[in-house]
Design a protein around this motif. Structure first.
Motif, PDB file in Angstrom:
ATOM      1  N   ASP A 179       3.505   1.781  -4.280  1.00  0.00           N
ATOM      2  CA  ASP A 179       2.919   0.618  -3.613  1.00  0.00           C
ATOM      3  C   ASP A 179       4.072  -0.317  -3.261  1.00  0.00           C
ATOM      4  OD1 ASP A 179       1.805  -1.940  -3.065  1.00  0.00           O
ATOM      5  OD2 ASP A 179       0.023  -1.453  -4.238  1.00  0.00           O
TER       6      ASP A 179
ATOM      7  N   THR B  10       3.852  -3.280  -1.434  1.00  0.00           N
ATOM      8  CA  THR B  10       3.393  -4.570  -0.921  1.00  0.00           C
ATOM      9  C   THR B  10       4.313  -5.712  -1.324  1.00  0.00           C
ATOM     10  OG1 THR B  10       1.926  -4.799  -2.842  1.00  0.00           O
ATOM     11  CG2 THR B  10       0.963  -3.904  -0.829  1.00  0.00           C
TER      12      THR B  10
ATOM     13  N   ALA C 152       3.973  -2.875   4.680  1.00  0.00           N
ATOM     14  CA  ALA C 152       3.207  -3.420   3.564  1.00  0.00           C
ATOM     15  C   ALA C 152       3.511  -4.901   3.450  1.00  0.00           C
ATOM     16  CB  ALA C 152       3.553  -2.707   2.265  1.00  0.00           C
ATOM     17  N   GLU C 153       2.484  -5.704   3.279  1.00  0.00           N
ATOM     18  CA  GLU C 153       2.660  -7.145   3.133  1.00  0.00           C
ATOM     19  C   GLU C 153       2.053  -7.594   1.811  1.00  0.00           C
ATOM     20  OE1 GLU C 153       0.323  -9.638   5.694  1.00  0.00           O
ATOM     21  OE2 GLU C 153      -1.158  -8.050   6.012  1.00  0.00           O
ATOM     22  N   ASP C 154       2.533  -8.713   1.314  1.00  0.00           N
ATOM     23  CA  ASP C 154       2.064  -9.271   0.052  1.00  0.00           C
ATOM     24  C   ASP C 154       1.198 -10.495   0.351  1.00  0.00           C
ATOM     25  OD1 ASP C 154       1.672 -10.384  -2.411  1.00  0.00           O
ATOM     26  OD2 ASP C 154       3.791 -10.487  -2.962  1.00  0.00           O
TER      27      ASP C 154
END
Length: 457
Positions: A188, A190, A228-230
């Motif tokens: 992952d 993110t 992927a962004e947080d």
């Protein structure tokens, strides 16, 4: 899928003390930020209206923005090899992109920019994607860096890849390393931008300027796919996932500059921002943009011409736009000149162009630039950057296919180009072949390609 959020406090608390070295009077700190697959137009200052980049725009407004900066080969490993060594990647035996099966990497006997600077008393730190070999002898802490946190190759080399063949070829997770130690295996991504940004800030925060200057190399894994962004890091831009990822990278530039200011280091820090190659166009709305022809993995301008911003208060003229013809191979010899360091006792392909990098002058280069794809020398840019000769070769293109959406790439088609000469000043899109009109230029650039090709064979 395992996230890395639980690791952030631990990783950010694991900084090591500054090395005990003699103070290097007047030598600037150097922060080199290198993104992955970021298009030439993925910054507002470069015309990008699909992204929001206030910190990069400010960096360009207060520093120098370059229009004619190129990488030596438009793909991950090869591009980084040129940046680190001042050599064409073919000279140091690295082409294309290494994956998890690679047994080799950047040979320990090669001299990196970190080793050049470390010999002059710099504390050297790397954060991010290395991609020059994942076995210990090839990792950053054995290549001149005092510390390292990051992943050793591209984060799409994992079992969650959208293409079926890759899901069984690549391992399920990507290793996250500190120095040579495995900290975690990631699936992952993110929080990867956030982790890199905050680790870079931590390096600066823990640096003791009295112990010598700092060289920080921050090599982002993104906006290379998978995106992927947080959502807990920044508010969405409203411009889509790609813009959100760029916004996180841009935020890191702001955070680094804020920390440099808080530490009293900003006035004596040279910041260099660029990308390893152009956008991976087969990923459509998950890829960046370029105003030029083609993209990553080609020798056209869309693949090799990338943004470059330099900023050093009192040394780089604010708001200048430079047409200096430069390449990543020029970084090492130019930084060596900056700190009055001897050049490595090896054959370099780059040249000392410090005044050009600082926006004081604009070239020309001492000689033309060669552009390779893997082992194939495909193009030559003239020393003044005006003309570009393509040698006959095949290349990947999307052609007239509809753009990809949602992170699943479309398949490239193969096309070919014959001997072609373009005037990049008048035709940066490489559309009008002038080979018949300038046989003397074709002759000279062809002769250079023959000499350079034989030298690097």
């Amino acid at each position: 899928m395992r996230a890395i959020g639980y690791l952030l406090p631990l990783l950010l608390a694991c900084g090591r003390p500054a090395a005990s070295v003699s103070p290097a009077v007047e030598l600037p700190n150097i922060v080199l930020i290198f993104t992955d697959d970021m298009g030439y137009a993925d910054i507002g200052a470069y015309g990008g209206d699909h992204v929001t980049t206030p910190h990069l725009d400010a960096l360009a407004e207060e520093g120098v923005r370059f229009t004619d900066f190129r990488v030596a080969q438009a793909v991950c490993t090869a591009s980084r090899a040129a940046l680190m060594t001042g050599c064409y990647p073919n000279r140091v035996g690295l082409r294309g992109a290494l994956d998890h099966t690679a047994k080799a990497g950047l040979a320990p006997e090669e001299v990196t920019v970190a080793e050049v600077l470390k010999a002059e008393g710099y504390r050297t730190a790397m954060v991010g994607k290395w991609h020059l070999g994942h076995f210990p002898p090839y990792l950053p802490t054995n290549q001149g860096f005092d510390s390292y946190l990051g992943i050793p190759y591209s984060h799409d080399m994992w079992g969650g890849h959208p293409q079926e063949w890759a899901q069984t070829y690549f391992p399920a997770r990507v290793p996250l390393l500190r120095d040579t130690m495995l900290l975690d295996s990631l699936s992952d991504f993110t929080q990867l931008n956030r982790l890199y940004n905050q680790t870079a800030v931590k390096v600066i925060d823990e640096h003791d300027p009295a112990g010598g200057p700092l060289f920080l190399y921050l090599a982002h894994s993104l906006p290379h796919v998978p995106l992927a962004e947080d959502p807990d890091y920044l508010d969405p831009t409203g411009q889509g996932l790609y813009a959100d990822v760029i916004s996180e990278i841009d935020a890191g530039v702001g955070e680094i500059r804020d920390k440099l200011t808080a530490k009293g280091m900003a006035e004596n820090t040279l910041i260099i921002f660029s990308s390893d190659n152009g956008p991976w166009l087969s990923y459509g709305d998950h890829a960046g943009r370029t105003p030029f022809r083609e993209g990553k993995a080609t020798s056209f301008e869309g693949g090799v011409r990338v943004p470059l911003i330099t900023h050093w208060p009192g040394h780089t003229p604010a708001g200048k736009v430079s047409v200096a013809n430069l390449m990543t191979i020029d970084v090492l010899p130019s930084l060596a000149k900056l700190v009055d360091a001897p050049l490595p006792d090896r054959t370099l392909d780059g040249h000392e162009r410090l005044d050009d990098f600082l926006g004081i002058s604009a070239g020309p280069s001492p000689e033309p630039y060669a552009i390779y794809w893997l082992d194939d020398l495909q193009a030559v840019v003239s020393a003044d950057g005006r003309f570009k000769l393509h040698l006959p070769h095949r290349y990947s293109t999307l052609g007239d296919q509809s753009p990809a959406t949602g992170g699943m790439p479309v398949k490239y088609r193969q096309d070919s180009i014959g001997l072609a000469l373009f005037n990049l000043r008048e035709d940066p899109g490489e559309a009008k072949n002038l080979a018949d009109r300038h046989p003397d230029i074709v002759r000279d650039l062809t002769a250079f390609s023959v000499r350079k090709g034989a030298e690097l064979q």
